[in-house]
Design a protein around this motif. Structure first.
Motif, PDB file in Angstrom:
ATOM      1  N   VAL A   1       1.302   4.138  -3.252  1.00 12.52           N
ATOM      2  CA  VAL A   1       1.088   5.575  -3.090  1.00 12.52           C
ATOM      3  C   VAL A   1       2.385   6.345  -3.355  1.00 12.52           C
ATOM      4  O   VAL A   1       2.386   7.396  -4.006  1.00 12.52           O
ATOM      5  CB  VAL A   1       0.550   5.883  -1.685  1.00 12.52           C
ATOM      6  CG1 VAL A   1       0.393   7.384  -1.479  1.00 12.52           C
ATOM      7  CG2 VAL A   1      -0.783   5.189  -1.462  1.00 12.52           C
TER       8      VAL A   1
ATOM      9  N   GLU B   1       1.733   8.799   7.264  1.00 10.97           N
ATOM     10  CA  GLU B   1       0.962   7.624   7.672  1.00 10.97           C
ATOM     11  C   GLU B   1       0.952   7.454   9.189  1.00 10.97           C
ATOM     12  O   GLU B   1      -0.006   6.920   9.749  1.00 10.97           O
ATOM     13  CB  GLU B   1       1.532   6.368   7.006  1.00 10.97           C
ATOM     14  CG  GLU B   1       1.238   6.285   5.526  1.00 10.97           C
ATOM     15  CD  GLU B   1       1.846   5.047   4.877  1.00 10.97           C
ATOM     16  OE1 GLU B   1       1.418   4.696   3.771  1.00 10.97           O
ATOM     17  OE2 GLU B   1       2.747   4.440   5.488  1.00 10.97           O
TER      18      GLU B   1
ATOM     19  N   SER C   1      -4.562  13.211  -0.186  1.00  8.42           N
ATOM     20  CA  SER C   1      -3.782  14.011   0.757  1.00  8.42           C
ATOM     21  C   SER C   1      -2.332  13.547   0.798  1.00  8.42           C
ATOM     22  O   SER C   1      -1.399  14.364   0.839  1.00  8.42           O
ATOM     23  CB  SER C   1      -4.392  13.912   2.156  1.00  8.42           C
ATOM     24  OG  SER C   1      -5.683  14.478   2.189  1.00  8.42           O
TER      25      SER C   1
ATOM     26  N   THR D   1       0.832  -1.207   0.000  1.00  4.73           N
ATOM     27  CA  THR D   1       0.000   0.000   0.000  1.00  4.73           C
ATOM     28  C   THR D   1       0.867   1.257   0.000  1.00  4.73           C
ATOM     29  O   THR D   1       0.632   2.194  -0.774  1.00  4.73           O
ATOM     30  CB  THR D   1      -0.927   0.000   1.233  1.00  4.73           C
ATOM     31  OG1 THR D   1      -1.778  -1.143   1.187  1.00  4.73           O
ATOM     32  CG2 THR D   1      -1.780   1.254   1.266  1.00  4.73           C
TER      33      THR D   1
ATOM     34  N   VAL E   1      -4.325   6.174   6.655  1.00  6.45           N
ATOM     35  CA  VAL E   1      -5.219   5.443   5.764  1.00  6.45           C
ATOM     36  C   VAL E   1      -4.968   5.873   4.331  1.00  6.45           C
ATOM     37  O   VAL E   1      -5.001   7.046   4.007  1.00  6.45           O
ATOM     38  CB  VAL E   1      -6.685   5.688   6.136  1.00  6.45           C
ATOM     39  CG1 VAL E   1      -7.611   4.963   5.183  1.00  6.45           C
ATOM     40  CG2 VAL E   1      -6.938   5.227   7.558  1.00  6.45           C
ATOM     41  N   ALA E   2      -4.716   4.899   3.471  1.00  8.42           N
ATOM     42  CA  ALA E   2      -4.539   5.156   2.044  1.00  8.42           C
ATOM     43  C   ALA E   2      -5.078   3.973   1.283  1.00  8.42           C
ATOM     44  O   ALA E   2      -4.788   2.825   1.606  1.00  8.42           O
ATOM     45  CB  ALA E   2      -3.061   5.379   1.716  1.00  8.42           C
ATOM     46  N   SER E   3      -5.872   4.243   0.275  1.00  6.99           N
ATOM     47  CA  SER E   3      -6.458   3.192  -0.552  1.00  6.99           C
ATOM     48  C   SER E   3      -7.259   2.201   0.282  1.00  6.99           C
ATOM     49  O   SER E   3      -7.270   1.002   0.019  1.00  6.99           O
ATOM     50  CB  SER E   3      -5.357   2.452  -1.332  1.00  6.99           C
ATOM     51  OG  SER E   3      -4.613   3.346  -2.117  1.00  6.99           O
ATOM     52  N   GLY E   4      -7.900   2.676   1.324  1.00  2.78           N
ATOM     53  CA  GLY E   4      -8.757   1.819   2.136  1.00  2.78           C
ATOM     54  C   GLY E   4      -8.038   1.068   3.222  1.00  2.78           C
ATOM     55  O   GLY E   4      -8.667   0.372   4.009  1.00  2.78           O
ATOM     56  N   SER E   5      -6.732   1.164   3.320  1.00  4.30           N
ATOM     57  CA  SER E   5      -6.000   0.455   4.370  1.00  4.30           C
ATOM     58  C   SER E   5      -4.763   1.254   4.749  1.00  4.30           C
ATOM     59  O   SER E   5      -4.300   2.107   3.998  1.00  4.30           O
ATOM     60  CB  SER E   5      -5.579  -0.947   3.898  1.00  4.30           C
ATOM     61  OG  SER E   5      -4.711  -0.853   2.799  1.00  4.30           O
TER      62      SER E   5
ATOM     63  N   LEU F   1      -9.399  12.588   4.158  1.00  7.85           N
ATOM     64  CA  LEU F   1      -8.556  11.524   4.689  1.00  7.85           C
ATOM     65  C   LEU F   1      -8.396  10.441   3.631  1.00  7.85           C
ATOM     66  O   LEU F   1      -9.347   9.750   3.290  1.00  7.85           O
ATOM     67  CB  LEU F   1      -9.212  10.936   5.949  1.00  7.85           C
ATOM     68  CG  LEU F   1      -8.380   9.972   6.782  1.00  7.85           C
ATOM     69  CD1 LEU F   1      -7.213  10.685   7.431  1.00  7.85           C
ATOM     70  CD2 LEU F   1      -9.262   9.328   7.844  1.00  7.85           C
ATOM     71  N   GLY F   2      -7.189  10.277   3.088  1.00  2.78           N
ATOM     72  CA  GLY F   2      -7.003   9.239   2.085  1.00  2.78           C
ATOM     73  C   GLY F   2      -5.828   9.519   1.175  1.00  2.78           C
ATOM     74  O   GLY F   2      -4.965  10.369   1.445  1.00  2.78           O
ATOM     75  N   THR F   3      -5.809   8.831   0.048  1.00  2.00           N
ATOM     76  CA  THR F   3      -4.680   8.884  -0.881  1.00  2.00           C
ATOM     77  C   THR F   3      -4.404  10.271  -1.446  1.00  2.00           C
ATOM     78  O   THR F   3      -3.230  10.665  -1.551  1.00  2.00           O
ATOM     79  CB  THR F   3      -4.912   7.879  -2.022  1.00  2.00           C
ATOM     80  OG1 THR F   3      -5.071   6.578  -1.467  1.00  2.00           O
ATOM     81  CG2 THR F   3      -3.741   7.877  -2.982  1.00  2.00           C
TER      82      THR F   3
END
Length: 279
Positions: A85, A217, A143, A81, A222-226, A139-141
């Motif tokens: 990213v 992180e 950012s 993951t 959280v990135a790509s759901g995990s 909140l996520g990829t």
């Protein structure tokens, strides 16, 4: 005394063969592996002497935790993951940096734009932009990509621009005499001549992006759901699994060593060293 007596005969010199240890020590991988083994031994010794697994686990405990997280846990998934990213942000930032450096090498206004932007944003830590990234992109990829692009963009743009500026005038004149202009002139003349500086910028940008990603992180993860590697470290810190925290940090180091050895050194060997631009 005849001329034949004075003549130098190279075959008369006895060549002493190198010992097996000398041949082995001349191998870069062996020398660096020896350093890593010595560091592991020092780590193990200090961990046993401290006798406090909560504060400083031994190398053996960390290796067991690493194996367990890799085979039975989520370490591999979280590493994947983070790398996905990272590669996206690194690619976007590198492309923008090369465009800006190319414009700076081609036009005076491009040079002014790059000089102004780098003076403004290069001193700004990428992680300091994380609160704004969270406000703008959530909140996520997206950012994470925002802060990664900032981490890569400015060091690479500066190195590439400095490399373009140092290209000898004879090469520039040769390119113009062949009728090269615009992006063809940059791609065929400036980039090959400035590639040592560009490669240095790519290395620095990679290191900045890798550190920024782990730090980001650790904040929200959280990135790509995990979560990624930074979130893996944060979760194990909260559970007081210090050996697993060290395993996560070791994974960050291992990935960095692999990228340096398998990517940048291979590129370096097949480009600037092959071209005689670096020893």
């Amino acid at each position: 005394m005849t001329d034949s007596t004075l003549a130098f005969d190279p075959s008369a010199i006895a060549v002493r063969p190198l010992s097996p240890w000398t041949r082995l020590w001349n191998i870069t991988a062996f020398r660096r592996g020896t350093i890593l083994v010595l560091l592991a031994l020092v780590w193990e010794g200090y961990g046993r002497l401290a006798n406090n697994p909560l504060m400083f686990p031994t190398f053996t405990d960390t290796a067991v935790a690493f194996y367990d997280a890799l085979v039975h846990g989520t370490l591999l998934k979280k590493s994947q993951t983070s790398l996905e990213v990272l590669l996206m942000g690194y690619g976007i930032g590198s492309a923008i940096a090369l465009v800006l450096a190319g414009l700076a090498a081609s036009t005076r206004i491009g040079e002014d734009v790059l000089a102004t932007l780098t003076a403004m944003f290069n001193p700004l830590p990428a992680i300091a932009l994380l609160p704004l990234a969270l406000l703008w992109f959530g909140l996520g990829t997206p950012s994470l990509l925002f802060v990664l692009v900032h981490a890569v963009l400015w060091p690479l743009a500066l190195n590439a621009s400095a490399g373009f500026s140092s290209v000898p005038e004879t090469l520039r004149m040769a390119g113009r005499n062949y009728g090269l202009t615009g992006w063809r002139y940059i791609a065929l003349i400036l980039i090959p001549a400035a590639f040592p500086a560009i490669l240095t910028g790519l290395k620095v940008g990679w290191a900045f992006a890798w550190r920024t990603l782990i730090a980001a992180e650790l904040v929200f993860g959280v990135a790509s759901g995990s979560g990624g590697l930074g979130w893996f470290i944060f979760e194990n810190k909260n559970r007081l699994e210090t050996a697993s925290v060290f395993a996560g940090l070791g994974t960050v180091i291992i990935i960095g060593l692999l990228v340096e050895s398998l990517v940048f050194r291979v590129i370096e060997r097949h480009t600037i060293r092959k071209w005689g631009m670096q020893r």
